[in-house]
Each structure stands twice: as C-alpha cells, then as structure tokens.
Design a protein around this motif. Sequence first.
Motif, PDB file in Angstrom:
ATOM      1  N   ASN B  31       0.815  -1.212   0.000  1.00 14.22           N
ATOM      2  CA  ASN B  31       0.000   0.000   0.000  1.00 14.22           C
ATOM      3  C   ASN B  31       0.849   1.262   0.000  1.00 14.22           C
ATOM      4  N   TYR B  50      -3.334   0.057  -3.695  1.00  9.23           N
ATOM      5  CA  TYR B  50      -3.191  -1.213  -2.993  1.00  9.23           C
ATOM      6  C   TYR B  50      -2.218  -2.149  -3.681  1.00  9.23           C
ATOM      7  N   ARG B  94       2.522   1.235   3.565  1.00  7.84           N
ATOM      8  CA  ARG B  94       2.074   0.330   4.620  1.00  7.84           C
ATOM      9  C   ARG B  94       2.051  -1.085   4.061  1.00  7.84           C
ATOM     10  N   GLY B  96       0.499  -4.734   3.672  1.00  8.80           N
ATOM     11  CA  GLY B  96      -0.669  -5.587   3.719  1.00  8.80           C
ATOM     12  C   GLY B  96      -1.947  -4.998   4.283  1.00  8.80           C
ATOM     13  N   GLN B  97      -2.820  -5.882   4.756  1.00  7.57           N
ATOM     14  CA  GLN B  97      -4.123  -5.471   5.264  1.00  7.57           C
ATOM     15  C   GLN B  97      -4.188  -5.542   6.778  1.00  7.57           C
ATOM     16  N   GLY B  98      -3.161  -5.985   7.410  1.00  7.66           N
ATOM     17  CA  GLY B  98      -3.202  -6.199   8.852  1.00  7.66           C
ATOM     18  C   GLY B  98      -2.997  -4.943   9.654  1.00  7.66           C
ATOM     19  N   VAL B  99      -2.622  -5.159  10.892  1.00  9.21           N
ATOM     20  CA  VAL B  99      -2.509  -4.051  11.831  1.00  9.21           C
ATOM     21  C   VAL B  99      -1.132  -3.415  11.712  1.00  9.21           C
ATOM     22  N   TYR B 100      -0.947  -2.695  10.662  1.00 10.94           N
ATOM     23  CA  TYR B 100       0.352  -2.119  10.398  1.00 10.94           C
ATOM     24  C   TYR B 100       0.252  -0.605  10.384  1.00 10.94           C
TER      25      TYR B 100
END
Lengths: 114, 113
Positions: B31, B50, B94, B96-100
């Motif tokens: 991202n 994305y 950033r 991926g889609q996780g908590v980053y």
Amino acid sequence: AQSVAQPEDQVNVAEGNPLTVKCTYSVSGNPYLFWYVQYPNRGLQFLLKYITGDNLVKGSYGFEAEFNKSQTSFHLKKPSALVSDSALYFCAVRLLSGNTPLVFGKGTRLSVIA
Amino acid sequence: DVKVTQSSRYLVKRTGEKVFLECVQDMDHENMFWYRQDPGLGLRLIYFSYDVKMKEKGDIPEGYSVSREKKERFSLILESASTNQTSMYLCASRAGQGVYEQYFGPGTRLTVT
C-alpha cells in the motif's frame, strides 16, 4: 465514514508537568487508532497504536494513550513533559476490517515551556 | 528500518506547469498513499494504491493523478499546477491489510507561483 476530532489546536504545558492531547473518533465498526508526531520540517513518525485488548497502550518516548470505547476517545498522555516533546501531534483511525487508509485529525500543536 | 523517500524536499513551479512528485519505499509494501498537509486542515488523502497499477481516489483527488508502475514507486502528478496546490505533500507506505502503521516520507513542500 470514519472521522477524527482533535478539539484543541494548541496545548501548552510546563516542563515536568503531565500532558494530555485529546482525540475522539467516529467509525462504523471496530477501530484501529494511532498517534503520530511531526517535528519541524519532518515527516510523521509513528508513536503508538491501539488494536484490541488492554485499553492503555504504551509507545515511544514515554508516551501512552488510553482507549475509551464508551466515550470514543483515545487521548495521548505523558506523565512528565519535556521541552523536546514540543511538536505537532496527529491522531488517526482506520477500520479494523478491510484495507482502508488512515484518516487523520487536524493536529494539535504541543508546546512545552521550560 | 522502513525508508520512504521523496524526490524533492522543496519545489517551486509556475502556474500551468505539469509537476511530478516521486515517492519510493524500500520495504516491499503493498500500500502507498499521497496526502497533502495544510495548516488547520491536517492531512487529507489525495490518492492511494493497494497494488501495482491499482489506484483509488481519496478525499481530494481533483487536479491530481497518480501512477504506480512498480511496487516500490508511487508518483503524484499535478497536470496543470495552480496556486491553490501550494502545500506540503506527504507520501506514506504500509504493509498488507493487517494491523500495520503507515510510514511517512519527509515531505515535499511545493510552492506554485
């Protein structure tokens, strides 16, 4: 839609005193919450984040933040302010689900006076 | 450490010029984002991406376009610069889609005269 409010444009605190920078949020779901700091002529630096679990989150440079779901708040705190903490602070939110960008508040300028 | 670099720290352009702002990240992040920062308005999202060749409009896309031909590079284009585009431009990346968290570049201060 997500939104973040930082109700104070400026916070002044004496060195050695505790500081609080306020943030409230609005999301239609469970939030990820973040605090960033910006020093003069620099990009934003990550301070801390809340995902889930313990409502008190500890971060860099002695900062911590308290998540309060009922008040939809995520205030940034530090027990004893330093002059070097003077900077622009941003609160940000994104949804727990999905690949969404961060939404930022307008920022709060913290001034720590010696 | 993640490094996000922006091609210029300061840029001065004339009204009507085509302006390219370049951003490169070195951590293979999926991202990438472009924000503009103005006093009293905070950070406002212009465009994000994305994946390579993918782009999504943010809150204020008018007057801007973007290009992402390679994963590490995300370019912001002002097709015909105007004085109201004088601002600080911040790029972020950033994973991926996780908590980053998002990692930010140092910013480009653009002045359009």
